[in-house]
Motif scaffolding. Structure first.
Motif: not given
Ligand code: DC
Length: 240
Positions: A38, A104, A126, A171, A178
């Motif tokens: 975020r 990532r 993940d 989401r 993905r």
């Molecule tokens: O948990 P959250 O809703 O605050 O996460 C925000 C976005 O980040 C969500 O769409 C998925 C992504 N995310 C991710 O891909 N891998 C993570 N380890 C944590 C969050």
């Protein structure tokens, strides 16, 4: 490196509340990796970086100075962005930014660095599959979609429940489908459905698993004291 407790699952499954509670009870450091994505999304938004500009997004992800402070506060490049990263716009953008492999990779590096010197409860999508495949305890926390929408509605009372439902569905779809590190239950993770359970009940269930895996059946709180002297403080990567 200390112990890692990985909690993965979809949006609204209760991960943040539960992970924070478990971390407090064990006196581990709580790491909300979603907040890190975020924060990058917020920076992208402020610099008008498009969600398809992978190169610029990677640069932002690498250079972002993200601090996860006690009580869930988040700092980006020295500024408190705790509230700014929770808007629906940033939620959507974070999900897009998180689908980029190079972003990532930068986040995973920061997450591993944070855990170099602490026992952590790390929540995300993940953690058990990619960030810490050898985590001592892995939980996949789920809840049925209607309950997840209800929980989000409590957090965001100004949003219409139908809007929240479609945002969560979108989401979920993106996070699960993905190409890069999709939301997936690790083979050795314990599946927990929190629908109809109180946070206390879910925490107790997780602490029971921690007790079995880490403490060989001894009291977890006592074991946590001996496992790590650390109390939850600021989590930030150690700069090398
Ligand atoms: O948990 P959250 O809703 O605050 O996460 C925000 C976005 O980040 C969500 O769409 C998925 C992504 N995310 C991710 O891909 N891998 C993570 N380890 C944590 C969050």
């Amino acid at each position: 490196m200390g112990y890692v407790i990985a909690i993965d699952g979809p949006a609204g499954a209760g991960k943040s509340t539960i992970a924070r509670g478990v971390a407090e009870r064990l006196r581990y450091v709580y790491i909300d990796t979603g907040a890190m994505y975020r924060a990058v999304a917020l920076w992208a938004s402020r610099t008008q970086t498009g969600s398809s500009d992978a190169h610029k997004l990677e640069q932002l992800a690498i250079s972002a100075d993200i601090e996860l402070l006690p009580l869930g506060r988040v700092r980006l490049n020295g500024e408190d962005v705790t509230d700014a990263i929770r808007t629906p716009e940033i939620s959507a953008l974070a999900s897009q930014v998180a689908s980029i492999g190079t972003v990532r990779a930068a986040m995973v590096l920061k997450q591993r660095r944070i855990a170099e010197n602490a026992s952590v409860v790390m929540e995300g999508r993940d953690i058990g599959t990619v960030v810490f495949p050898d985590a001592r305890v892995k939980i996949f926390l789920d809840a049925d979609p209607a309950e997840r929408v209800r929980r989000r509605a409590v957090e965001l009372p100004d949003e219409h429940p139908d809007t929240l439902a479609s945002q969560i569905a979108e989401r979920d779809r993106r996070d699960r489908n993905r190409a890069e590190s999709p939301l997936l239950q690790a083979q050795d993770a314990t599946y927990l459905d929190s629908t109809g359970m109180t946070p206390q009940q879910v925490e107790d269930a997780i602490l029971k698993i921690v007790r079995e895996r880490i403490s060989n059946g001894r009291s977890h709180e006592k074991d946590a004291d001996t496992a790590t002297e650390r109390t939850a403080g600021t989590a930030t990567e150690r700069k090398s």
